[in-house]
Design an enzyme around this catalytic site. Structure first.
Site: not given
Length: 383
Positions: A91, A95, A299, A342-343, A361, A363
């Site tokens: 992790e 990062d 993450s 936009d996905i 839009g 979601d």
């Protein structure tokens, strides 16, 4: 206690012949301005009982011709950096490596705290850490990334509300707080045996944070929601509606989320706000314990977007403007909408819980969509 899963992918579907996306790939696919590198900015990364090995990070950056960023370790409560020796240390590794890859001239502060062994201990650690950073007069980050969390029901609501107040104060000081929206889809719980209902993750759900969700990004630039497709990439973009916080005014116009083709009326603070690649099948390369690995999950999305905020603040500084505040609200302004990709395909169903569909839009699996970094940075310069 690290309560954010890191997911790994193997196989030929992973970019670069199984090696995962490299920093230059992500910069090109999200149109990150080449002239911005984070100069003059400080990125804070909040870790809980997860350490890192700077040699791994340097190996990663060197492999991709990235100047080695300046890194400072700060212990919030005396917890030491264990040097990246445990599996959970992936992790902190990802990062650090990816925040540095996206903004290599920024100073990176790794804030470390003891996450404890229970959700109550973790909640106290989050409060302790946010309070420490709020009062940190030495390092002055302008953006903070948090890649930890779990369903709101895992924590007392009083703790979550306290986090929001602290994040509100950080935001007023010009410290934008980005939080991973979760890797367990609309289910939202790390516990696989919990009630089969929808949960929103905290602290991503607090209104003054920027919740960062996940997509599946293809090398040709096409993109869909990070959708559960079996054990290989066994997760999905966290998203849903808070049961603690009402719908913020900035989200008053969001209507475009559906379940099984039926429109859903937003019932509370909606997450995520924005998204970028998180699917381990289109994952990111890191170096861990001297070996390359491929990782995914929100993450990674959070530190990548935090680095974009650092670049935006660098751009603002060149115009004699102060660090950003109120980004979570500003993302929903009409003038910002041209900054997003936009996905409209995929969903975040997970572990027997039917999730939300990506649609035109906003979601509740990809938020406003992913970003064109150059356009978004230009928009943020107008605030």
């Amino acid at each position: 206690m690290n309560i954010r899963r890191i997911l790994f992918a193997t196989g030929e579907v992973v970019p670069n012949n199984g090696q995962g996306y490299f920093p230059n790939d992500i910069k090109q696919l999200y149109n990150v301005p080449a002239q911005l590198d984070g100069t003059g900015q400080t990125i804070g990364i909040l870790e809980f009982s997860n350490g890192y090995n700077l040699r791994d990070a340097t190996q990663f950056w060197n492999a991709h011709n990235i100047p080695t960023p300046s890194v400072t370790f700060v212990s919030v409560d005396g917890t030491r950096n264990d040097g990246g020796v445990r599996p959970s240390d992936e992790e902190a590794t990802l990062d650090l490596q990816w925040a540095g890859a996206m903004a290599p001239a920024a100073h990176i502060i790794v804030y470390e705290a003891n996450g404890g062994q229970t959700y109550g201990e973790f909640a106290a650690a989050v409060t302790r850490s946010l309070t420490y950073i709020l009062n940190d007069t030495q390092h002055h980050p302008s953006v903070l990334s948090i890649s930890y969390g779990d369903a709101e029901t895992s924590f007392p609501s009083s703790d979550i509300q306290k986090w929001d107040e602290l994040i509100r104060q950080l935001d007023l000081k010009g410290i934008t707080v980005c939080v991973s929206s979760g890797d367990d889809g609309a289910y939202g719980l790390h516990n696989p045996n919990g009630p089969r209902v929808k949960h929103a993750d905290a602290p991503a759900s607090v209104p003054h944070a920027v919740a960062v969700g996940g997509t599946s990004l293809q090398p040709d630039g096409s993109e869909s929601a990070w959708t559960y497709n079996g054990p290989q990439n066994g997760g999905a973009s966290g998203g849903g509606f808070s049961s603690i916080f009402p719908l913020p005014s900035a989200q008053s116009g969001i209507t475009g989320t559906t379940v099984n083709g039926t429109s859903v009326t937003p019932s509370g603070r909606g997450i995520p706000d924005i998204a970028c690649n998180a699917d381990p099948a289109t994952g990111y390369q890191i170096i861990f314990q001297s070996q390359p690995a491929v990782v995914g999950g929100t993450s990674v999305s959070s530190p990548v977007f935090a680095a974009i905020i650092a670049l935006a603040n660098q751009n603002r500084a060149a115009q004699n403007k102060t660090p950003l505040s109120g980004v979570g609200q500003a993302l929903y302004a009409q003038n910002a909408l041209s900054s997003y990709n936009d996905i409209t395909t995929g969903n975040n169903s997970f572990d027997g819980v039917e999730g939300y569909a990506a649609t035109t839009g906003w979601d509740a699996c990809t938020g406003l969509g992913s970003f064109d970094a150059a356009k978004l940075i230009n928009y943020l310069a107008t605030l």
